[in-house]
Write a protein that holds these residues in place. Structure first.
Motif, PDB file in Angstrom:
ATOM      1  N   ARG A 132       0.812  -1.222   0.000  1.00  0.00           N
ATOM      2  CA  ARG A 132       0.000   0.000   0.000  1.00  0.00           C
ATOM      3  C   ARG A 132       0.843   1.268   0.000  1.00  0.00           C
ATOM      4  NH1 ARG A 132      -5.012  -1.228   4.231  1.00  0.00           N
ATOM      5  NH2 ARG A 132      -5.912  -2.999   3.069  1.00  0.00           N
ATOM      6  N   GLN A 133       2.097   1.147   0.395  1.00  0.00           N
ATOM      7  CA  GLN A 133       2.956   2.333   0.446  1.00  0.00           C
ATOM      8  C   GLN A 133       3.577   2.670  -0.907  1.00  0.00           C
ATOM      9  OE1 GLN A 133       5.581   2.499   4.054  1.00  0.00           O
ATOM     10  NE2 GLN A 133       4.829   0.413   4.357  1.00  0.00           N
ATOM     11  N   VAL A 134       3.580   1.713  -1.829  1.00  0.00           N
ATOM     12  CA  VAL A 134       4.239   1.919  -3.120  1.00  0.00           C
ATOM     13  C   VAL A 134       3.436   2.884  -3.990  1.00  0.00           C
ATOM     14  CG1 VAL A 134       5.031   0.811  -5.245  1.00  0.00           C
ATOM     15  CG2 VAL A 134       5.319  -0.354  -3.043  1.00  0.00           C
ATOM     16  N   ARG A 135       4.116   3.910  -4.477  1.00  0.00           N
ATOM     17  CA  ARG A 135       3.465   4.915  -5.322  1.00  0.00           C
ATOM     18  C   ARG A 135       3.974   4.900  -6.766  1.00  0.00           C
ATOM     19  NH1 ARG A 135       4.195  10.519  -2.517  1.00  0.00           N
ATOM     20  NH2 ARG A 135       3.143  11.147  -4.441  1.00  0.00           N
ATOM     21  N   THR A 188       0.697  -4.641 -12.867  1.00  0.00           N
ATOM     22  CA  THR A 188      -0.559  -3.892 -12.985  1.00  0.00           C
ATOM     23  C   THR A 188      -1.667  -4.501 -12.132  1.00  0.00           C
ATOM     24  OG1 THR A 188      -1.199  -5.149 -14.970  1.00  0.00           O
ATOM     25  CG2 THR A 188      -0.026  -3.065 -15.307  1.00  0.00           C
ATOM     26  N   ARG A 189      -1.543  -5.801 -11.818  1.00  0.00           N
ATOM     27  CA  ARG A 189      -2.555  -6.442 -10.966  1.00  0.00           C
ATOM     28  C   ARG A 189      -2.166  -6.419  -9.479  1.00  0.00           C
ATOM     29  NH1 ARG A 189      -3.143  -9.044 -15.811  1.00  0.00           N
ATOM     30  NH2 ARG A 189      -1.359 -10.443 -15.543  1.00  0.00           N
ATOM     31  N   GLY A 243      -3.431   0.821 -10.195  1.00  0.00           N
ATOM     32  CA  GLY A 243      -3.455   2.269 -10.094  1.00  0.00           C
ATOM     33  C   GLY A 243      -2.121   2.914  -9.797  1.00  0.00           C
ATOM     34  N   VAL A 244      -1.103   2.122  -9.480  1.00  0.00           N
ATOM     35  CA  VAL A 244       0.224   2.675  -9.195  1.00  0.00           C
ATOM     36  C   VAL A 244       0.914   3.051 -10.504  1.00  0.00           C
ATOM     37  CG1 VAL A 244       2.541   2.103  -8.326  1.00  0.00           C
ATOM     38  CG2 VAL A 244       0.517   1.468  -7.004  1.00  0.00           C
ATOM     39  N   ASP A 252      -1.769   3.084 -16.884  1.00  0.00           N
ATOM     40  CA  ASP A 252      -0.862   3.238 -15.739  1.00  0.00           C
ATOM     41  C   ASP A 252       0.609   3.152 -16.131  1.00  0.00           C
ATOM     42  OD1 ASP A 252      -3.034   3.475 -14.025  1.00  0.00           O
ATOM     43  OD2 ASP A 252      -3.103   1.319 -13.611  1.00  0.00           O
ATOM     44  N   ILE A 253       0.900   2.912 -17.411  1.00  0.00           N
ATOM     45  CA  ILE A 253       2.286   2.736 -17.847  1.00  0.00           C
ATOM     46  C   ILE A 253       2.752   3.952 -18.641  1.00  0.00           C
ATOM     47  CG2 ILE A 253       3.864   1.353 -19.250  1.00  0.00           C
ATOM     48  CD1 ILE A 253       2.171  -1.086 -18.640  1.00  0.00           C
ATOM     49  N   LYS A 254       3.852   4.524 -18.187  1.00  0.00           N
ATOM     50  CA  LYS A 254       4.499   5.643 -18.879  1.00  0.00           C
ATOM     51  C   LYS A 254       5.851   5.176 -19.401  1.00  0.00           C
ATOM     52  CE  LYS A 254       6.526   8.923 -16.445  1.00  0.00           C
ATOM     53  NZ  LYS A 254       6.766  10.113 -15.596  1.00  0.00           N
TER      54      LYS A 254
END
Length: 397
Positions: free
Chosen positions: A109-112, A137-138, A142-143, A162-164
């Motif tokens: 949950r902390q990973v951004r 992604t799973r 949303g990260v 979600d991928i740049k």
């Protein structure tokens, strides 16, 4: 008990490095070709323990040679920043990061943000990085995921919201110092991506990338949040394809997936629509199968059979009533494909040549009357075309 790696001549490597950085390209180009094609790639792709360890020793010497050059100041400064002062320090770190370590589930949950490094070649990125990206992604919905590598990756993976993609080119046909300085740019990009994040909010996944020279070069201080997939040594304890090994490693690091993981790509919707429209016309509205073919070998002609074999294969497919989608590739491959296409036409096989400039117009036409469609253009469109085909045939991944 594993045998120690074979001995090699450090003096020979020193002399080869000297030739590889010679300002005279008639000297440096053959030396770089010999260093990478004949030595580095053979050792790193062998999956034999002795060769893998030998690769680490040889290329660490190459790095050390380059950092001592006047033009290697940037390399030396960055290596010192990571406290890698000599070859022994580089090798000790490499041995450490190869140990598979578990990511604590409670920290998810902390990973951004997560940076994923490209393996540089599209085939390897699909087979390995595609597994990693799909799982991430799973696991972290949303990260923000930043895929770092050649800009062409945007065509293959840029369709996921979600991928740049961050462009860090790696000159696979370039000089020795140019390839090493790709790592300097990589670190700069990672510094930029994590500058406002705490250590626990940021991860780096390295799937044995050439940008880090297969893990020899670090990208974050103390390797905090850095997870390295040792694809060559990991295969010693597992069997299977590279994609399966990557999936097993992801299970070991992030916990076992509920479903079996396969390579995934994320092509933009407009490319998928375009590919579908072309295949519909080539297949006569699905009344015949379409076989996608790419005869590219990434510059390694040892993978090829012969032009005669390729013509016979295409002719046999045509005689069985299937349509053919033939990728021309790029560079010298285009010339070879044009020669092959001329041979097909001489046998009465009709060919429609499609490229970036005419594909939209042709896709809007009512009907096509051809046996072979050739494609010369981006890998994303070819991926979309292949996805709609019945079968893919190729030498390379």
């Amino acid at each position: 008990m594993r045998k120690p790696p074979a001995l090699y001549s450090r003096q020979d490597i020193e002399q080869l490095c000297a030739r590889a950085v010679d300002p005279d390209e008639t000297v440096s180009k053959p030396a770089v070709q010999h260093l990478f094609s004949d030595l580095v790639e053979r050792m790193s792709d062998s999956f034999l323990f002795r060769q893998i360890v030998l690769y680490d020793r040889v290329f660490t010497q190459v790095i050390d040679y380059c950092r001592r050059l006047p033009a290697g100041d940037g390399l030396d400064s960055l290596l010192k920043r990571f406290m890698l002062l000599d070859e022994n320090a580089i090798l000790a770190r490499k041995r450490k990061i190869q140990r598979v370590r578990r990511f604590p589930a409670r920290a998810a949950r902390q990973v951004r943000k997560i940076c994923v490094l490209s393996r540089i070649t599209v085939g390897a990125d699909v087979a390995v990085t595609g597994v990693v990206l799909g799982r991430l992604t799973r696991i972290f919905p949303g990260v923000n995921i930043v895929l770092i590598g050649p800009q062409k990756l945007a065509e293959v993976f840029g369709g996921h919201p979600d991928i740049k993609i961050r462009d860090v080119p790696y000159a696979r046909r370039g000089g020795l110092l140019g390839r090493l300085y790709a790592w300097v740019e990589l670190v700069r990009v990672i510094d930029d991506e994590r500058h406002d994040l705490r250590g626990e909010e940021f991860l780096v996944i390295d799937p044995d990338s050439r940008l880090t020279q297969l893990g020899l070069l670090p990208v974050v201080p103390d390797d905090q949040g850095y997870y390295f997939f040792p694809s060559r040594t990991y295969a010693k304890s597992r069997t299977g394809r590279m994609g399966e090994l990557a999936a097993n490693w992801m299970d070991d690091v992030f916990g076992k997936a509920k479903e079996k993981a396969y390579p995934e790509i994320f092509i933009h919707k407009d490319m998928r629509v375009l590919g579908q429209a072309c295949i519909e016309k080539l297949s006569y509205n699905r009344s015949r199968p379409v076989i996608s073919i790419n005869f590219g070998v990434g510059g390694n002609n040892n993978k090829k059979v012969s032009a005669d074999f390729e013509v016979k294969l295409l002719e046999a497919i045509w005689q069985r009533g299937a349509a053919i989608l033939l990728d021309k590739g790029f560079g010298l491959e285009v010339d070879m494909m044009n020669a092959l296409i001329s041979r097909l036409k001489s046998k009465g096989i009709s060919v429609l040549e499609v490229d970036q400039g005419n594909i939209v117009r042709l896709s809007q036409e009512q009907t096509w009357s051809c046996d072979v469609m050739t494609w010369e253009g981006g890998v994303g469109v070819f991926g979309a075309l292949t996805a709609c085909s019945s079968l893919y045939i190729g030498y390379d991944s």
